[in-house]
Design a protein around this motif. Sequence first.
Motif, PDB file in Angstrom:
ATOM      1  N   GLY A  35       0.822  -1.213   0.000  1.00 56.87           N
ATOM      2  CA  GLY A  35       0.000   0.000   0.000  1.00 56.87           C
ATOM      3  C   GLY A  35       0.850   1.254   0.000  1.00 56.87           C
ATOM      4  N   TRP A  36       0.293   2.310  -0.577  1.00 56.56           N
ATOM      5  CA  TRP A  36       0.916   3.639  -0.515  1.00 56.56           C
ATOM      6  C   TRP A  36       0.060   4.537   0.372  1.00 56.56           C
ATOM      7  CZ3 TRP A  36       5.567   5.275  -2.092  1.00 56.56           C
ATOM      8  CH2 TRP A  36       6.241   4.559  -3.061  1.00 56.56           C
ATOM      9  N   PHE A  37       0.736   5.327   1.203  1.00 56.06           N
ATOM     10  CA  PHE A  37       0.081   6.249   2.114  1.00 56.06           C
ATOM     11  C   PHE A  37       0.775   7.594   2.008  1.00 56.06           C
ATOM     12  CE2 PHE A  37      -2.266   2.981   4.432  1.00 56.06           C
ATOM     13  CZ  PHE A  37      -1.551   1.854   4.068  1.00 56.06           C
ATOM     14  N   ARG A  38       0.131   8.616   2.506  1.00 58.76           N
ATOM     15  CA  ARG A  38       0.782   9.923   2.538  1.00 58.76           C
ATOM     16  C   ARG A  38       0.355  10.684   3.782  1.00 58.76           C
ATOM     17  NH1 ARG A  38      -2.195  12.866  -2.635  1.00 58.76           N
ATOM     18  NH2 ARG A  38      -4.275  13.147  -1.667  1.00 58.76           N
ATOM     19  N   GLN A  39       1.214  11.570   4.214  1.00 56.75           N
ATOM     20  CA  GLN A  39       0.906  12.398   5.366  1.00 56.75           C
ATOM     21  C   GLN A  39       1.464  13.792   5.132  1.00 56.75           C
ATOM     22  OE1 GLN A  39       2.031  10.854   9.222  1.00 56.75           O
ATOM     23  NE2 GLN A  39       0.438  12.090  10.194  1.00 56.75           N
ATOM     24  N   ALA A  40       0.565  14.752   5.135  1.00 54.51           N
ATOM     25  CA  ALA A  40       0.939  16.149   4.998  1.00 54.51           C
ATOM     26  C   ALA A  40       1.082  16.752   6.386  1.00 54.51           C
ATOM     27  CB  ALA A  40      -0.118  16.897   4.188  1.00 54.51           C
ATOM     28  N   PRO A  41       1.851  17.829   6.519  1.00 46.94           N
ATOM     29  CA  PRO A  41       2.038  18.463   7.828  1.00 46.94           C
ATOM     30  C   PRO A  41       0.704  18.864   8.446  1.00 46.94           C
ATOM     31  CG  PRO A  41       3.606  19.329   6.264  1.00 46.94           C
ATOM     32  CD  PRO A  41       2.653  18.478   5.481  1.00 46.94           C
ATOM     33  N   GLY A  42       0.516  18.480   9.699  1.00 43.66           N
ATOM     34  CA  GLY A  42      -0.694  18.843  10.410  1.00 43.66           C
ATOM     35  C   GLY A  42      -1.925  18.050  10.040  1.00 43.66           C
ATOM     36  N   LYS A  43      -1.751  17.035   9.186  1.00 43.16           N
ATOM     37  CA  LYS A  43      -2.895  16.221   8.759  1.00 43.16           C
ATOM     38  C   LYS A  43      -2.677  14.760   9.126  1.00 43.16           C
ATOM     39  CE  LYS A  43      -4.413  19.131   4.926  1.00 43.16           C
ATOM     40  NZ  LYS A  43      -4.829  19.143   3.498  1.00 43.16           N
ATOM     41  N   GLU A  44      -3.773  14.028   9.156  1.00 46.46           N
ATOM     42  CA  GLU A  44      -3.679  12.604   9.437  1.00 46.46           C
ATOM     43  C   GLU A  44      -3.176  11.858   8.215  1.00 46.46           C
ATOM     44  OE1 GLU A  44      -7.123  12.147  12.860  1.00 46.46           O
ATOM     45  OE2 GLU A  44      -7.234  10.967  11.030  1.00 46.46           O
ATOM     46  N   VAL A  48      -3.613   6.018   0.175  1.00 50.78           N
ATOM     47  CA  VAL A  48      -3.602   6.507  -1.198  1.00 50.78           C
ATOM     48  C   VAL A  48      -3.982   5.404  -2.181  1.00 50.78           C
ATOM     49  CG1 VAL A  48      -2.174   7.466  -3.044  1.00 50.78           C
ATOM     50  CG2 VAL A  48      -1.867   8.257  -0.685  1.00 50.78           C
ATOM     51  N   SER A  49      -3.310   4.272  -2.082  1.00 48.01           N
ATOM     52  CA  SER A  49      -3.543   3.208  -3.043  1.00 48.01           C
ATOM     53  C   SER A  49      -2.994   1.906  -2.500  1.00 48.01           C
ATOM     54  CB  SER A  49      -2.865   3.560  -4.381  1.00 48.01           C
ATOM     55  OG  SER A  49      -3.122   2.589  -5.370  1.00 48.01           O
ATOM     56  N   CYS A  50      -3.420   0.814  -3.114  1.00 52.19           N
ATOM     57  CA  CYS A  50      -2.920  -0.495  -2.716  1.00 52.19           C
ATOM     58  C   CYS A  50      -3.026  -1.447  -3.896  1.00 52.19           C
ATOM     59  CB  CYS A  50      -3.708  -1.041  -1.532  1.00 52.19           C
ATOM     60  SG  CYS A  50      -3.090  -2.621  -0.915  1.00 52.19           S
ATOM     61  N   ILE A  51      -2.092  -2.371  -3.978  1.00 56.59           N
ATOM     62  CA  ILE A  51      -2.150  -3.398  -5.003  1.00 56.59           C
ATOM     63  C   ILE A  51      -2.002  -4.751  -4.323  1.00 56.59           C
ATOM     64  CG2 ILE A  51       0.343  -3.201  -5.522  1.00 56.59           C
ATOM     65  CD1 ILE A  51      -0.458  -3.872  -8.474  1.00 56.59           C
ATOM     66  N   SER A  52      -2.937  -5.651  -4.626  1.00 55.01           N
ATOM     67  CA  SER A  52      -2.909  -6.950  -3.964  1.00 55.01           C
ATOM     68  C   SER A  52      -1.934  -7.876  -4.680  1.00 55.01           C
ATOM     69  CB  SER A  52      -4.302  -7.565  -3.949  1.00 55.01           C
ATOM     70  OG  SER A  52      -4.649  -8.007  -5.242  1.00 55.01           O
ATOM     71  N   SER A  53      -1.581  -8.945  -3.985  1.00 54.93           N
ATOM     72  CA  SER A  53      -0.703  -9.945  -4.564  1.00 54.93           C
ATOM     73  C   SER A  53      -1.500 -11.081  -5.185  1.00 54.93           C
ATOM     74  CB  SER A  53       0.227 -10.493  -3.485  1.00 54.93           C
ATOM     75  OG  SER A  53       0.939 -11.604  -3.965  1.00 54.93           O
ATOM     76  N   SER A  54      -2.653 -11.362  -4.619  1.00 57.17           N
ATOM     77  CA  SER A  54      -3.430 -12.531  -5.035  1.00 57.17           C
ATOM     78  C   SER A  54      -3.921 -12.423  -6.466  1.00 57.17           C
ATOM     79  CB  SER A  54      -4.611 -12.739  -4.094  1.00 57.17           C
ATOM     80  OG  SER A  54      -5.406 -11.572  -4.047  1.00 57.17           O
TER      81      SER A  54
END
Length: 121
Positions: A35-44, A48-54
Motif C-alpha cells: 500500500g501507498w500512504f501519505r501524510q501532509a504536515p498537520g494532517k492525518e 492513497v492506493s494499494c495493489i494486492s498480490s493474489s
Amino acid sequence: QVQLVESGGGLVQPGGSLRLSCAASGFTSEWYAIGWFRQAPGKEREDVSCISSSDGSTHYADSVKGRFTISRDNAKKTVYLQMNSTKPEDTAVYYCATALRLTCGWEYQYWGQGTQVTVSS
C-alpha cells in the motif's frame, strides 16, 4: 528482515508527473500486497492506493482516482505509484507499507522511511 525503500520523490509543478518506487526485500513468500500512504504536515495519514498480490487488484482513494496509477514489477520486487495531473494538495511524505498479506486492507506493520513529494510552482 522485511525492508521497504521508497524513492522518486521531489519537487513537481502542478499538473506535472512523478513516479514513486517502493523496493521490497526480505519477503519469505513470493509477493505481498503493498500500500501507498501519505501524510501532509498537520494532517492525518491518508490511504492513497494499494495493489494486492493474489490477483493484482488495485484500490485508490477518491482524491487520487483517475490521476494516480499503482503497478508492480514482480521480478524487481518493486511497486510503483505513477502520479499524474498533480495538485498542490498532493504535497506530503509518501510511504509504502505491507502487512505481509496477499490482499489489501490489513493493518500494516512494515513501513518504509518515506519520500517527500512537493507540488508547487
